[in-house]
Motif scaffolding. Structure first.
Motif, PDB file in Angstrom:
ATOM      1  N   PRO A  25       0.802  -1.231   0.000  1.00 16.76           N
ATOM      2  CA  PRO A  25       0.000   0.000   0.000  1.00 16.76           C
ATOM      3  C   PRO A  25       0.830   1.274   0.000  1.00 16.76           C
ATOM      4  O   PRO A  25       0.383   2.310  -0.482  1.00 16.76           O
ATOM      5  CB  PRO A  25      -0.845  -0.125   1.273  1.00 16.76           C
ATOM      6  N   LYS A  28       1.119   2.151  -3.416  1.00 18.95           N
ATOM      7  CA  LYS A  28      -0.145   1.880  -4.120  1.00 18.95           C
ATOM      8  C   LYS A  28      -0.035   0.596  -4.952  1.00 18.95           C
ATOM      9  O   LYS A  28      -0.543   0.484  -6.059  1.00 18.95           O
ATOM     10  CB  LYS A  28      -0.573   3.067  -4.980  1.00 18.95           C
ATOM     11  N   ASN A  29       0.651  -0.379  -4.360  1.00 16.89           N
ATOM     12  CA  ASN A  29       0.793  -1.716  -4.941  1.00 16.89           C
ATOM     13  C   ASN A  29       1.457  -1.700  -6.314  1.00 16.89           C
ATOM     14  O   ASN A  29       1.086  -2.460  -7.217  1.00 16.89           O
ATOM     15  CB  ASN A  29      -0.567  -2.428  -5.002  1.00 16.89           C
ATOM     16  N   ALA A  63      -5.987   0.823  -3.070  1.00 16.18           N
ATOM     17  CA  ALA A  63      -5.445   0.927  -4.423  1.00 16.18           C
ATOM     18  C   ALA A  63      -5.378  -0.466  -5.026  1.00 16.18           C
ATOM     19  O   ALA A  63      -5.166  -1.449  -4.308  1.00 16.18           O
ATOM     20  CB  ALA A  63      -4.062   1.564  -4.419  1.00 16.18           C
ATOM     21  N   SER A  66      -0.567   0.575  -9.036  1.00 19.65           N
ATOM     22  CA  SER A  66      -0.136   1.825  -9.670  1.00 19.65           C
ATOM     23  C   SER A  66       0.861   1.607 -10.791  1.00 19.65           C
ATOM     24  O   SER A  66       1.539   2.544 -11.226  1.00 19.65           O
ATOM     25  CB  SER A  66       0.463   2.767  -8.619  1.00 19.65           C
ATOM     26  N   GLY A 109      -9.562   2.274  -6.146  1.00 22.80           N
ATOM     27  CA  GLY A 109      -8.487   3.238  -6.308  1.00 22.80           C
ATOM     28  C   GLY A 109      -7.810   3.114  -7.651  1.00 22.80           C
ATOM     29  O   GLY A 109      -8.431   2.771  -8.654  1.00 22.80           O
TER      30      GLY A 109
END
Length: 266
Positions: A25, A28-29, A63, A66, A109
């Motif tokens: 996280p 945001k992965n 999320a 990303s 997200g």
């Protein structure tokens, strides 16, 4: 419920569904080295576990993914960095796409760049209201990867795929549903439960027949009709000889409840 936790990826079983959660996280992965190292084993575990009927793919911390972790790129041969990153993901990504089980993505997200591509690897996608599908590649002077240029035109058509990729702008969640990218938009608090409920519809589906159907459908756009008919015929011969088919016919003849009544009838 059982689970195995890798620091980067969590594998959890909920009934007959395997839940794979990207667990970075703080980024945001993003697909960093740890996630990329963990995913092959986790995907294969879901694939090889015969007690698993379906897979839900999601991300932790609000999320989904990303995209590629740009901070980890380092090489003395700069011209080959992008190639190395893309090819390094192909084994596990191909196994995820070709998984002979339904794969459902629960996207909350950001799903940016390769994260958007990762969502497209699923058979079915559910979005939270705050999901952000962003094909960010051209904004960084890059081309789409993780098979986006293969999958997206097949979902939305060539012209619409060009519009999405060339614009490098987010796809509104309502538009994603209208275009066939996603099944539905649901409140964030219901997202995982909705994806699990959808996955669990396949608990009693005929696993071998479903696997064959998915495998053939995944090849339908590049296989001519005559060749596809041969694949159908071979698959049908296997299914007709299966114990599942025999029991389904027995129940039908005896007017007993079906093993698999089908999702739409539940």
């Amino acid at each position: 419920m059982s689970n195995v936790t890798d620091d980067a990826v969590v594998f959890e079983k909920v009934g007959k569904t395997a839940v794979i959660t990207l667990n970075r996280p703080q980024t945001k992965n993003a697909l960093d080295e740890a996630i990329m190292a963990a995913l092959p084993e986790v995907v294969r575990r879901a694939r090889d576990d015969r007690s698993v009927a379906s897979v839900v793919l999601t991300g932790a911390g609000g999320a989904f993914c990303s995209g590629a972790y740009l901070g980890s790129a380092s090489s003395s041969e700069k011209a080959f960095i992008g190639r190395d990153v893309v090819l390094a993901s192909q084994d596990w990504f191909a196994e995820l796409v070709g998984m002979e089980k339904p794969v459902i993505a629960a996207v909350d997200g950001v799903a940016v760049g390769a994260g958007f591509s990762l969502a497209l690897a699923a058979d079915f996608v559910f979005l939270s209201q705050r999901a952000r599908l962003l094909p960010s590649f051209l904004g960084l002077g890059l081309v789409p990867d993780l098979s986006m240029m293969y999958v997206l035109p097949r979902l939305v058509g060539l012209a619409k795929a060009k519009e999405i990729v060339f614009s490098a702008l987010p796809v509104a969640v309502e538009d994603a549903v209208a275009l066939g990218i996603a099944q539905a938009v649901v409140p964030v608090e219901n997202l995982l439960d909705t994806a699990l409920a959808y996955a669990q519809r396949f608990d009693e589906a005929p696993p071998r027949a479903l696997a064959l159907a998915k495998t053939i459908l995944n090849r339908s756009f590049e296989t001519d009709r005559a060749a596809l008919t041969q694949l159908e015929a071979a698959a049908q011969s296997l299914c007709v000889a299966s114990d599942y088919h025999a029991e389904a016919v027995r129940r039908f003849t005896a007017k007993e409840p079906a093993i698999y009544p089908g999702p739409a009838r539940r």
